[in-house]
Design a protein around this motif. Structure first.
Motif, mmCIF file in Angstrom:
data_model
loop_
_atom_site.group_PDB
_atom_site.id
_atom_site.type_symbol
_atom_site.label_atom_id
_atom_site.label_comp_id
_atom_site.label_asym_id
_atom_site.label_seq_id
_atom_site.Cartn_x
_atom_site.Cartn_y
_atom_site.Cartn_z
ATOM 1 N N MET A 96 6.006 7.519 1.350
ATOM 2 C CA MET A 96 5.503 6.376 0.275
ATOM 3 C C MET A 96 4.826 4.988 1.145
ATOM 4 N N VAL A 97 3.999 4.657 -0.002
ATOM 5 C CA VAL A 97 2.987 3.644 0.458
ATOM 6 C C VAL A 97 2.694 2.514 -0.636
ATOM 7 N N ILE A 98 2.799 1.533 -0.336
ATOM 8 C CA ILE A 98 2.366 0.200 -1.040
ATOM 9 C C ILE A 98 1.257 0.557 -0.963
ATOM 10 N N CYS B 142 3.541 -7.443 -8.915
ATOM 11 C CA CYS B 142 3.886 -5.940 -7.927
ATOM 12 C C CYS B 142 4.360 -5.201 -8.905
ATOM 13 N N TRP C 101 11.389 -2.355 -3.346
ATOM 14 C CA TRP C 101 10.932 -1.634 -2.402
ATOM 15 C C TRP C 101 11.579 -1.941 -0.877
ATOM 16 N N ARG D 153 3.896 0.870 -4.879
ATOM 17 C CA ARG D 153 4.501 1.585 -3.944
ATOM 18 C C ARG D 153 4.342 2.975 -4.975
ATOM 19 N N GLU E 250 1.740 -2.254 5.921
ATOM 20 C CA GLU E 250 2.341 -1.080 6.176
ATOM 21 C C GLU E 250 2.983 -1.291 7.953
ATOM 22 N N ASN F 261 6.317 -0.805 6.443
ATOM 23 C CA ASN F 261 6.770 0.778 5.683
ATOM 24 C C ASN F 261 8.168 0.890 6.775
#
Length: 301
Positions: free
Chosen positions: A167-169, A193, A205, A242, A262, A265
């Motif tokens: 997963m990544v924002i 968001c 998140w 996300r 990151e 994360n």
């Protein structure tokens, strides 16, 4: 009437046509029967089962709860019969229709590019594709296979794992230029968001803060019902999102989206499964062919 003399599959076939055609007259036309013969067949079926399947009137046609349940089981039984007959006549070559339920994100980024290969491999199979991020009742929706993300609840469903998605924002450069780049979890409070408009297995998140991981609820003015919609909103500059890496990898490489936070994360991953209803018997060959193909070519990792 003796058990052997009852044509159960024939009764089911006519009843299914009554439901799908929306009435006795329409079902009679496609079945090459008279409306009275169809009506008598359904009445005879109701008498044998001891329940009312259809509420009839001159203007309305409506299934009872028992009729709806019988219809769902009958369609699945008829499909299995058709598959068995065609497989026997085609040397086990998979033939028939598959109703596949999955998310728009999985279709766009995984399934669409590989589906032509599956159709070439199995020319006798047709696909009925339904896109939704919502968890559906496979039996009620007449679904053969569903691809779902997240943990599976204990049930009668049988799962084939399709991998774990990182997963990544992310956000569009234009949004970050306007709103700033978040550096801490607390900074999310002043950002838009983008979130999902339904309850998920993990609300918020997950972000690493010291030695712990905490879930920060996304606070934004826009929610969406599927991940692909969130991706499009992020690309348009509506806020942070996300998302699974496999859905935004090309956007990140092209500079259309930029990863943020990151360093916070936690490295959590979302598991994807291809699931089907376990009925204790062998799978129809058409369903088995799709599950094998997805396990080979439809992984998210």
């Amino acid at each position: 009437m003796a058990r052997a003399e009852i044509n159960r599959s024939g009764e089911m076939d006519v009843f299914v046509r009554v439901v799908e055609q929306g009435g006795f007259s329409a079902a009679a036309r496609v079945s090459h029967m008279t409306p009275s013969a169809v009506s008598k067949l359904v009445a005879r079926l109701e008498a044998r089962l001891g329940v009312r399947l259809v509420n009839r009137s001159t203007r309305a046609f409506r299934l009872t709860a028992e009729g709806s349940a019988f219809y769902e089981r009958a369609t699945r039984i008829l499909a299995d019969i058709e598959d068995a007959e065609r497989s026997a006549g085609a040397g086990e070559r998979p033939v028939g229709r598959i109703r596949l339920n999955t998310s728009a994100s999985y279709v766009t980024h995984v399934l669409a590019p590989i589906l032509p290969e599956f159709l070439v491999r199995h020319p006798g199979i047709t696909i009925d594709l339904v896109q939704t991020d919502a968890v559906v009742d496979l039996l009620a929706e007449r679904t053969d296979v569903a691809v779902r993300a997240g943990p599976l609840k204990s049930s009668s469903l049988i799962a084939r794992k399709l991998g774990d998605a990182a997963m990544v924002i992310v956000a569009a450069p234009a949004y970050l230029a306007r709103a700033g780049v978040p550096a801490t979890a607390a900074d999310l409070a002043r950002h838009d968001c983008l979130g999902f408009g339904y309850v998920r297995s993990v609300e918020g998140w997950p972000l690493r803060q010291g030695d712990e991981t905490t879930a920060v609820p996304p606070a934004g003015r826009v929610q969406a019902s599927d991940g692909e919609a969130l991706r499009q909103l992020a690309l348009g500059g509506s806020g942070l999102a996300r998302l699974a890496v496999f859905t935004v990898r090309a956007d990140i490489a092209a500079g259309r989206l930029v990863p943020v936070l990151e360093h916070l994360n936690p490295g959590d991953r979302e598991t994807f499964h291809a699931i089907h209803i376990g009925q204790g018997g062998p799978l129809p060959s058409r369903v088995r062919a799709l599950l094998d193909f997805l396990a080979e070519r439809g992984r998210v990792d």
